[in-house]
Design an enzyme around this catalytic site. Structure first.
Site, PDB file in Angstrom:
ATOM      1  N   LYS A   1       0.834  -1.208   0.000  1.00  0.00           N
ATOM      2  CA  LYS A   1       0.000   0.000   0.000  1.00  0.00           C
ATOM      3  C   LYS A   1       0.870   1.259   0.000  1.00  0.00           C
ATOM      4  CE  LYS A   1      -3.909  -2.077   2.501  1.00  0.00           C
ATOM      5  NZ  LYS A   1      -4.701  -2.054   3.757  1.00  0.00           N
TER       6      LYS A   1
ATOM      7  N   ALA B   1      -1.047   1.153   6.476  1.00  0.00           N
ATOM      8  CA  ALA B   1      -1.235   0.150   7.523  1.00  0.00           C
ATOM      9  C   ALA B   1      -2.222  -0.906   7.058  1.00  0.00           C
ATOM     10  CB  ALA B   1      -1.736   0.812   8.811  1.00  0.00           C
ATOM     11  N   ASP B   2      -2.118  -2.070   7.680  1.00  0.00           N
ATOM     12  CA  ASP B   2      -3.099  -3.127   7.450  1.00  0.00           C
ATOM     13  C   ASP B   2      -3.289  -3.894   8.750  1.00  0.00           C
ATOM     14  OD1 ASP B   2      -4.646  -4.507   5.138  1.00  0.00           O
ATOM     15  OD2 ASP B   2      -3.827  -6.148   6.331  1.00  0.00           O
ATOM     16  N   THR B   3      -4.512  -4.319   8.997  1.00  0.00           N
ATOM     17  CA  THR B   3      -4.831  -5.049  10.219  1.00  0.00           C
ATOM     18  C   THR B   3      -5.311  -6.449   9.864  1.00  0.00           C
ATOM     19  OG1 THR B   3      -5.470  -2.990  11.337  1.00  0.00           O
ATOM     20  CG2 THR B   3      -6.202  -5.055  12.339  1.00  0.00           C
TER      21      THR B   3
ATOM     22  N   GLY C   1       0.240  -4.312  10.495  1.00  0.00           N
ATOM     23  CA  GLY C   1       1.385  -3.999   9.648  1.00  0.00           C
ATOM     24  C   GLY C   1       1.401  -2.507   9.398  1.00  0.00           C
TER      25      GLY C   1
END
Length: 206
Positions: free
Chosen positions: A59, A75-77, A112
């Site tokens: 991203k 960010a990623d969850t 992340g």
């Protein structure tokens, strides 16, 4: 005398209102929001930690290409039960399956986070929070599903909503479960040249 250069802009590579709210909590308002449109399908045998970090990096890279000379934060969850990566629930059936799996069990929420600096340096972290759910009654699951908070949420729940009553224990970063680990995010920004403590910079420029 030449005027000092304005601080580099911060671009948030996410449309998540939760992440905007969390950044605002520490006085940081991005100059722009530009969500990345990437394929978030896990790779074969990809571990949850690797998946979260890879998506954050992808991203950030995609959005940084559109905003040269800026700081780009992505960010990623990921919610994981063992090695299993739970979906970001889009249907009631998906959310119900997630809640049934998490009921009475421990799971992990992996955040992340990736920052690309104006000079193109990319730095990424993966942060893990352990969450234990109480055993959920069928009536509680039905009530939660009817409220709709689960839509688009990793693991089919939003800890900042009614699902807070499901969590009997959280070990690690609470903000990570909401969507952005603030301690690590602040460290990434301040450690790589973003002036977090300067009020004008923290309000976004441009």
């Amino acid at each position: 005398m030449t005027a000092p250069e304005p601080p580099a802009r911060l671009v948030l590579a996410s449309a998540s209102p939760r992440r905007l709210d969390l950044l605002a909590q520490i006085g940081i308002v991005p100059a722009a929001v530009d969500p990345a449109d990437i394929d978030e399908t896990p790779l074969p045998r990809e571990l949850p930690v690797d998946h979260a970090k890879r998506l954050a990096e992808a991203k950030a890279a995609a959005v940084a290409a559109r905003h040269p000379g800026c700081f780009v934060l992505a960010a990623d969850t990921v919610v994981a039960c063992g090695r299993r990566i739970l979906p970001k629930a889009e249907t009631e059936a998906e959310a119900k399956a997630c809640l049934a799996l998490l009921s009475g069990r421990r799971h992990r929420v992996i955040g992340g986070v990736c920052l690309v600096t104006p000079k193109g340096k990319s730095v990424a972290r993966a942060i893990t929070t352990a969450v234990a759910f109480k055993r959920l009654a069928a009536e509680e699951i039905a009530f939660y599903l009817a409220g709709g908070e689960w839509r688009g949420k990793a693991g089919g729940y939003a800890i900042q909503g009614f699902a807070a009553v499901f969590a009997r224990q959280i070990v690690g970063s609470y903000s990570n479960v909401v969507g952005l680990p603030l301690h690590e995010t602040y460290g990434l920004l301040s450690g790589n040249g973003y002036p977090c403590l300067e009020a004008n910079s923290c309000r976004g420029q441009g």
